[in-house]
Design a protein around this motif. Structure first.
Motif, PDB file in Angstrom:
ATOM      1  N   GLY B 168       0.826  -1.204   0.000  1.00 37.39           N
ATOM      2  CA  GLY B 168       0.000   0.000   0.000  1.00 37.39           C
ATOM      3  C   GLY B 168       0.857   1.250   0.000  1.00 37.39           C
ATOM      4  O   GLY B 168       0.589   2.217  -0.702  1.00 37.39           O
ATOM      5  N   THR B 241      -5.128  -4.409   5.940  1.00 33.56           N
ATOM      6  CA  THR B 241      -5.525  -4.432   4.534  1.00 33.56           C
ATOM      7  C   THR B 241      -6.525  -3.306   4.211  1.00 33.56           C
ATOM      8  O   THR B 241      -6.579  -2.846   3.081  1.00 33.56           O
ATOM      9  N   GLY B 242      -7.275  -2.867   5.212  1.00 33.37           N
ATOM     10  CA  GLY B 242      -8.219  -1.769   4.993  1.00 33.37           C
ATOM     11  C   GLY B 242      -7.501  -0.444   4.849  1.00 33.37           C
ATOM     12  O   GLY B 242      -7.782   0.338   3.940  1.00 33.37           O
ATOM     13  N   THR B 245      -5.772  -0.015   1.771  1.00 32.96           N
ATOM     14  CA  THR B 245      -6.777  -0.141   0.708  1.00 32.96           C
ATOM     15  C   THR B 245      -6.464  -1.335  -0.207  1.00 32.96           C
ATOM     16  O   THR B 245      -6.491  -1.243  -1.431  1.00 32.96           O
ATOM     17  N   GLY B 247      -7.617  -4.993   0.682  1.00 33.21           N
ATOM     18  CA  GLY B 247      -8.871  -5.725   0.608  1.00 33.21           C
ATOM     19  C   GLY B 247      -8.808  -7.223   0.824  1.00 33.21           C
ATOM     20  O   GLY B 247      -9.848  -7.874   0.778  1.00 33.21           O
ATOM     21  N   MET B 271     -10.963   3.118   5.531  1.00 32.81           N
ATOM     22  CA  MET B 271     -10.708   3.133   4.085  1.00 32.81           C
ATOM     23  C   MET B 271     -10.499   4.578   3.606  1.00 32.81           C
ATOM     24  O   MET B 271      -9.695   4.825   2.713  1.00 32.81           O
ATOM     25  N   SER B 275      -7.365   6.660   1.631  1.00 31.92           N
ATOM     26  CA  SER B 275      -7.623   7.344   0.354  1.00 31.92           C
ATOM     27  C   SER B 275      -7.093   8.769   0.325  1.00 31.92           C
ATOM     28  O   SER B 275      -7.220   9.457  -0.677  1.00 31.92           O
ATOM     29  N   SER B 354     -15.558   1.284  -0.676  1.00 36.50           N
ATOM     30  CA  SER B 354     -14.619   0.185  -0.863  1.00 36.50           C
ATOM     31  C   SER B 354     -14.068   0.168  -2.295  1.00 36.50           C
ATOM     32  O   SER B 354     -12.885  -0.093  -2.510  1.00 36.50           O
ATOM     33  N   SER B 357     -12.068   3.714  -3.042  1.00 41.63           N
ATOM     34  CA  SER B 357     -10.812   3.762  -2.291  1.00 41.63           C
ATOM     35  C   SER B 357      -9.900   2.621  -2.755  1.00 41.63           C
ATOM     36  O   SER B 357      -8.786   2.488  -2.284  1.00 41.63           O
ATOM     37  N   THR B 359     -10.186  -0.478  -2.124  1.00 37.58           N
ATOM     38  CA  THR B 359      -9.939  -1.457  -1.069  1.00 37.58           C
ATOM     39  C   THR B 359     -10.405  -2.837  -1.520  1.00 37.58           C
ATOM     40  O   THR B 359      -9.608  -3.778  -1.564  1.00 37.58           O
ATOM     41  N   VAL B 393      -4.236   4.364  -2.771  1.00 39.17           N
ATOM     42  CA  VAL B 393      -5.244   3.860  -3.713  1.00 39.17           C
ATOM     43  C   VAL B 393      -4.686   3.628  -5.116  1.00 39.17           C
ATOM     44  O   VAL B 393      -3.598   4.093  -5.451  1.00 39.17           O
TER      45      VAL B 393
END
Lengths: 68, 540
Positions: B168, B241-242, B245, B247, B271, B275, B354, B357, B359, B393
């Motif tokens: 990320g 993971t959120g 972003t 998922g 999220m 972003s 979701s 962003s 995610t 993102v």
């Protein structure tokens, strides 16, 4: 001992917002997560996590008021 | 053009060394969960990149700085190598379970054919599935080859979350933070990884600050999710993971597994944090909250997410998919149409945020089969655009869309002015000269066009390879466009196309799409062109 003199993680602490409260939050975060890992969902762990999250948000609010 | 192999090899070696640090750090997980049988696989996975990285960095230590062109080639090849070596834990763990050496005590569920655990881990015996998972992880996509994520060994659950978390922010950002390169090479590489924002004058301090912010937000997110009712292991993985972003989930039905509106709504700000660009986070942590609306990109993140949510809620409400008699919020029970509207809003808000962003968390299980084409295309539009540049993102990014829209209007209005008129193009508070404006407009247009071209190519291949139609086993054109946009936008939402059952050609195609999507296409094209020229396949 200065935070930025800690091996490996030192440079990370030295690079932050230069604020001891945030440094404290960064250090205490993994400790609280470990406490939750051991105590699971108990009153103590709940209060600790809630204090951390509320403290984090409140401190940003405090910095905003002192800034403006 | 001369390829500076020494300089490239040195930087690739550093990236592999950084990867080995991640693998060795992950050894903590099998110790905590007592998955002793996973330790040899993890050690081997770490030793290989460490050995190769050590050889490359020592052999080419004095190779000098890399220029912009080589920076791009290093970024593209480095990300590919990291994804390749990052697939080793999947591959080695799957084969450890398959071969089941008695000494290691592999749990029976992983060695007994027919069990969900055996089947889920077993797909990674095929190297391409591991590379897919690894590329999906590092690029923060979240499309997965694992059918039952909850049955994966904890070590692999962690590795999937960890690589998304690292990816990320960026592999080069990680390498620069822990293995700072002397000279100007770090800045060149940093810019080649689709990043340009600077928090401090020094690039090394900038990347360390980015990690500082990211770590702080990760701990905050973990505790927030735990307070919302998620178990702590799930909170750790989903917060990572959120926020990145990415998922990946450790449950079968992603966030839908919990069926909790509190968890859904708690994940929205997480999220959103992912972003927003890191320099804005830095200013917000300093107390400068006005950046939420003063910064152009951040302001538009809220406007875009808000508008998309309203549109998606309206489409879902009209479709009546989430019709319900009652719904309870904070102790208040709502009935009838209002209850359906709130339920549509809950799913619409979560799925649009979701998607936009990038995610890829899912609360609606039936994006592909039950959602109306209008709803799917609204979500796909969110995936294509993405959110702020300089965040975690994917997608085209809002700033490029804004540049294109404002630039187009600027050009059209220009027709009504005399040719001698001096006009200034304003973007994000900056006054740009004609040349600067053209440059920004051109850059945004090139990336957008390339993005759409590769989207179209991939969609065409899928339409040829997959069964298309209206049967139960067939996919629709909307499904295909959705899935390709999801892969290339590094989102991870799926209509059901992605899985170990996919033909190999689509797996390779998606690996390519995820790779170019993460690096914003140009570095990969530069690398491929250089390789073709070098191998004599293509002549200038």
């Amino acid at each position: 001992m200065r935070l930025d003199s800690i091996p490996v993680l030192g440079p990370l602490f030295g690079a932050g917002a230069d604020d001891h409260v945030f440094d404290l939050l960064l250090l205490s975060g993994p400790l609280i997560i470990c406490v939750i890992g051991f105590l699971h969902r108990s009153f103590v762990s709940f209060v600790l996590a809630l204090s951390y999250a509320a403290g984090f948000v409140a401190y940003i609010g405090y910095r905003y008021t002192t800034m403006s | 053009m001369r390829i500076h192999r020494g300089s490239m090899a040195y930087d690739l070696g550093r990236m592999l060394e950084a990867l080995s640090v991640l693998l060795f750090a992950s050894l903590l997980i099998p110790f905590v969960w007592q998955e002793w049988w996973a330790i040899p696989s993890l050690v081997c996975s770490g030793v290989l990149p460490l050995g190769l990285g050590y050889i490359l960095t020592h052999r080419f230590e004095h190779s000098g700085d890399s220029g912009r062109l080589h920076g791009m080639m290093i970024a593209a090849s480095g990300w590919f190598l990291v994804a390749l070596f990052g697939s080793l834990p999947f591959f080695l763990l799957a084969w450890t379970a398959q071969l089941d050496p008695g000494l290691l005590g592999v749990p029976q569920r992983y060695t007994t054919p027919g069990t969900q655990a055996f089947g889920t881990l077993g797909v990674f015996r095929h190297p391409i599935n591991g590379v897919f998972e690894s590329m999906s992880g590092f690029t923060g996509t979240g499309l997965t080859m694992a059918v039952h994520e909850n049955t994966l060994p904890r070590t692999l659950q962690w590795w999937r979350s960890f690589i998304e978390w690292v990816g990320g922010v960026g592999v080069i950002v990680l390498t620069t933070a822990i293995l700072a390169r002397p000279g100007s090479g770090s800045l060149t590489l940093y810019e080649s990884e689709a990043r340009s924002e600077k928090i401090h004058p020094s690039i090394v301090t900038t990347v360390r600050t980015i990690w500082w912010i990211f770590l702080l937000f990760t701990f905050f997110s973990i505790l927030l999710l735990w307070l919302a009712g998620m178990p702590i292991w799930d909170s750790i993985n989903h917060a990572m993971t959120g926020l990145a972003t990415g998922g990946f989930s450790i449950t079968d039905s992603s966030i839908g597994t919990y069926n909790s509106s509190i968890i859904d709504f708690t994940l929205i700000p997480i999220m959103l944090l992912g972003s927003i660009a890191f320099p804005v986070h830095y200013l917000i942590l300093q107390g400068d909250l006005k950046n939420f609306y003063r910064d152009l990109q951040t302001r538009w993140v809220f406007i875009f997410f808000g508008t998309g949510t309203i549109v998606l809620t309206a489409v879902l409400f009209r479709q009546g998919l989430y019709q319900t008699a009652t719904v309870s919020i904070a102790g208040v029970t709502l009935h009838g149409t209002l209850a359906t509207l709130i339920q549509s809003f809950r799913y619409g808000l979560f799925q649009f945020v979701s998607a936009a962003s990038c995610t890829g968390f899912q609360t609606a299980n039936s994006l592909g089969s039950e959602w109306a084409p209008q709803a799917q295309l609204t979500v796909a539009a969110g995936m294509v655009v993405g959110a702020a540049a300089g965040s975690t993102v994917g997608g085209i990014k809002l700033i490029r869309l804004l540049t294109l829209l404002k630039g187009t209007l600027f050009r059209i209005r220009g027709i009504f002015y005399p040719s001698s008129a001096i006009r200034t193009f304003r973007l994000d508070g900056r006054a740009l000269s004609g040349t600067e404006a053209s440059q920004e407009f051109e850059e945004a247009a090139i990336i957008t066009v390339l993005w759409l071209v590769f989207l179209a190519i991939a969609a065409f291949v899928l339409l040829v390879v997959l069964p298309i139609g209206s049967g139960t086993d067939a996919y629709t054109v909307e499904n295909v466009l959705f899935e390709v946009a999801s892969a290339q936008g590094n989102v991870g939402l799926s209509t059901g196309i992605t899985g170990p059952w996919m033909p190999s050609v689509t797996k390779v195609l998606f690996i390519f799409n995820m790779w170019i999507g993460r690096l914003e296409i140009i570095p990969v094209l530069v690398l491929l062109r250089s390789l073709f020229v070098y191998r004599g396949v293509y002549h200038r």
